[in-house]
Design an enzyme around this catalytic site. Structure first.
Site, PDB file in Angstrom:
ATOM      1  CB  SER B 125      -0.951   0.002   1.197  1.00 21.32           C
ATOM      2  OG  SER B 125      -0.233   0.181   2.386  1.00 21.32           O
ATOM      3  CE  LYS B 163      -3.725   2.564   3.042  1.00 18.94           C
ATOM      4  NZ  LYS B 163      -3.775   1.483   3.998  1.00 18.94           N
TER       5      LYS B 163
END
Lengths: 206, 206
Positions: B125, B163
DNA sequence: TACAACAAGAACTAATAGAGAACAAATTAT
DNA sequence: ATAATTTGTTCTCTATTAGTTCTTGTTGTA
């Protein structure tokens, strides 16, 4: 406790002794360490002898040998002080040595049991491999590599780069990891391998 | 008891001594600590000598060495040699704690002076940020972040992810660094920050 | 006010380092 | 074996580096 120059000499002998077939003469060391007088060097050697790091050389020529203790200390030093951070590498330029060598403590997982050193990456030639401008890379010092490994390659004895390597009988290819750059093709004797990538680190501070 | 400046000097020597190949001179310390006078520094050094934290340097050049006691104190204070390696983080799953906690030695440059821990990254990610599957990340433990920082976020008290974060009064957005993934939008109370990315490491062995 | 911590800078001194000459032992060449 | 050369040793002289000791002034605090 060693003086600055004694320490420098000790480091030199530790790292360079493999490069000499015979133990070096005083003049050879002078040349390598940029000294002009054997006499000065001799004084530093005496210092290391009395510190127990060099075998007493009683007029023996080419008799400069580190003691077992000194070699042992050298091996431990990497664990204690970390790896030498010796310079920066940028595509298309020779390795830029930094004046005051620093040491970084490096996790066991990012190095091998062979001699390693650290370079800082300049430029974006390995960006698709997740190696960015400013990252540190851990390099294992050796002169051969398997195809597909990422190496520090010295091209034409003048330009040092970090690239993936593919070696064929009549051709050596250096492959950047950047869509905007093309692989470079050389004759095998134009390319000299200086080390192989074994680890990478990045700081997100500031 | 140490004065404020003595404490500052002691901390400096503890953390920075590995960065010098030779023990530093007074002038070098002055430069690093933003002092303009050797004389002033010298008095602080004397203070630490009589406190038993620095070896007496009888005019020895580059003779500033912490005593064993001082180094010991520093280690205890520093808690350990390395950072705890506590588990793996994968997009979409809670942090997977590993049973036997390991410690990794981490370069000073990759951590802060606040409590940090290490996670291993699972998944792609953050691939466009150069953070790959299997990389280790150093996380500073805190519960707030500035917009744009990369954080370990716990969503709905069940899923932990790495993130980039953007926080607005009525919305918190978690942005993956992967062209194939979309930013996720949450209400602020759905997202809990567990730490902020400060360093990253990768091994190329095997 | 009195005191302590601190900073700056000048002056001083000891430690370290470098060059070069002269010499002596070890090694190599003749 | 002898001569020539290399190479380690010792010395003196000089320069640079770096720790020490002052004096002076400022700042913050009890």
């Amino acid at each position: 406790m060693l003086t600055r120059k004694q320490q420098e000499l000790y480091n030199f002998l530790l790292t360079q002794q493999d490069n000499f077939i015979h133990p070096p003469t005083l003049d050879e060391i002078c040349l390598a360490m940029n000294l002009k007088s054997r006499g000065s060097l001799h004084k530093h050697i005496q210092g290391l002898v009395s510190a127990g790091l060099i075998e007493p050389l009683n007029r023996k020529q080419r008799g400069i040998r580190l003691t077992k203790q000194a070699i042992q200390m050298g091996k431990e030093k990497d664990d204690a002080d970390g790896l030498p951070y010796v310079g920066a590498i940028a595509a298309g330029k020779p390795i830029e040595a930094i004046t005051d060598i620093k040491y970084m403590k490096v996790p066991e997982q990012l190095k091998t049991d062979k001699p390693c050193y650290i370079l800082q990456v300049k430029g974006d030639s390995m960006i698709d491999e997740g190696i960015f401008d400013g990252d540190w890379v851990v390099i294992e010092q050796r002169s051969v590599a398997r195809n597909g490994e990422i190496v520090v390659a010295l091209v034409e004895k003048s330009e040092a780069t970090l690239k993936r390597i593919e070696q064929y009988p009549h051709e050596t290819v250096l492959i950047p990891a950047n869509k905007n750059m093309q692989p470079m093709h050389y004759k095998p004797n134009q390319v000299e391998i200086q080390g192989v990538l074994v680890g990478q680190m990045r700081s997100y501070l500031h």
